[in-house]
Design a protein around this motif. Sequence first.
Motif, PDB file in Angstrom:
ATOM      1  N   THR A 159      24.910  22.695 -11.376  1.00 39.66           N
ATOM      2  CA  THR A 159      26.059  23.585 -11.235  1.00 39.66           C
ATOM      3  C   THR A 159      26.557  23.489  -9.794  1.00 39.66           C
ATOM      4  N   GLN A 160      27.746  24.028  -9.544  1.00 41.35           N
ATOM      5  CA  GLN A 160      28.279  23.990  -8.183  1.00 41.35           C
ATOM      6  C   GLN A 160      27.396  24.788  -7.219  1.00 41.35           C
ATOM      7  N   GLU A 207      27.394  14.063  -5.680  1.00 37.67           N
ATOM      8  CA  GLU A 207      28.339  14.635  -6.627  1.00 37.67           C
ATOM      9  C   GLU A 207      27.581  14.921  -7.912  1.00 37.67           C
ATOM     10  N   SER A 208      27.912  16.009  -8.577  1.00 38.38           N
ATOM     11  CA  SER A 208      27.204  16.335  -9.804  1.00 38.38           C
ATOM     12  C   SER A 208      28.033  17.246 -10.687  1.00 38.38           C
ATOM     13  N   GLU A 209      27.833  17.112 -11.997  1.00 43.97           N
ATOM     14  CA  GLU A 209      28.468  17.985 -12.968  1.00 43.97           C
ATOM     15  C   GLU A 209      27.399  18.440 -13.946  1.00 43.97           C
ATOM     16  N   GLN A 212      26.219  16.679 -17.253  1.00 44.58           N
ATOM     17  CA  GLN A 212      26.830  15.346 -17.331  1.00 44.58           C
ATOM     18  C   GLN A 212      26.118  14.308 -16.459  1.00 44.58           C
ATOM     19  N   SER A 214      24.510  13.138 -12.258  1.00 45.95           N
ATOM     20  CA  SER A 214      24.709  13.214 -10.810  1.00 45.95           C
ATOM     21  C   SER A 214      24.882  11.819 -10.229  1.00 45.95           C
TER      22      SER A 214
END
Length: 390
Positions: A159-160, A207-209, A212, A214
């Motif tokens: 998560t952010q 970067e990561s979602e 989904q 990283s």
Amino acid sequence: MSHEIRTPMTAILGFADLLDTEINAEIDDAQRSDAVRTIRSNADHLLTIINDVLDMSKIEAGRMTVERVRTSPVGIVSEVRSLLRARAVSQGIDVNVRCDTPIPEFIHSDPTRLRQILLNLVGNAIKFTKAGTVTIALAFDEEARLFRFAVEDTGIGMTQKQLAHITRFEAFKQADGSTTREYGGTGLGLRISNSLAEILGGSLDVESEFGQGSTFRISVDTGAVSGVARLVPGEAFAESPGIPIHRASAPKLPKHVLAGLRILLAEDGIDNQRLIAFHLERAGGIVSIVSNGRLALDEVRSAAASATPFDAVLMDMQMPEMDGYQATDAIRTLGIDVPIIAITAHAMNGDRGKCIEAGCSDYMTKPIDKDTLVSSVESWVHTHRRRNAA
């Protein structure tokens, strides 16, 4: 950290207890082999933790140094992929390699530290990917004189909030408590990788979602690469999805490769005395043991004056009364020419040079690998005899 250290220690001590004489008779050969594998696996894991803590200590003390030598990025990636392939296969995922731009055949960097960064990032990607792929992408930014690696996965992502937490690169911290409980880890790997990337003239970005995957991107300074041949994407890798590594198997040493060799072992730890002597004697060596440097000096001097000098000396560098450095220096001062192999728990930068400067022929760090131990003794004795016969 307490959990990460105590967990493998529990397995090591527990399975060692299982192999105790009283219980040993009650377990079959398969259980016994499984116990040994478990002890070895957990000991390797514990050693990794110790090495990470030492690296972090060096970084925080400003004592971490790197070298700048000719380094093949393709070779480093090949080795990392080969080393981690079995772990990926066991989880049912692929490790792919992709080249996004023409890249220099070699750069000037520290291959050991670059390999360490990639092993950590790719290892993490495999750990947090339950299905799909992990991809290592390579690119060269000629204008910025940076070589870029990207480790992309289709794993659990973040998560952010977790991403903001992890990109502070704090020691002993992971994305959150549930991640630590499910996947383990000390939280040192990313901190070390970020610091090493900076020391190598680059950076680490993430970067990561969530759900989904990283992408971890590292860059390192290439040094001067003008005139260095470029590999285009189709040529950089022999075949998709990566580069196979074909290593010749190390020749197996004859069972009694040290037959008849007289070896002095100077070591003050009783357990280490027993273990090292066992491996040497199993290879045919005739082993004498002393527990400090002063006794080692006396034994070597006495043997040199007799008709049966020692063929090799294994010298622990930290001993009471007279340490290995002093003993080795005294032996060389007497003009005694015998291979002396340092055995030390010190594995920091400069320790090897300190041993060689004292007069040692070679240097091994604890824990000692039995095959390396035997082959080193055999090699040095052979070299010594050949040199003297010339």
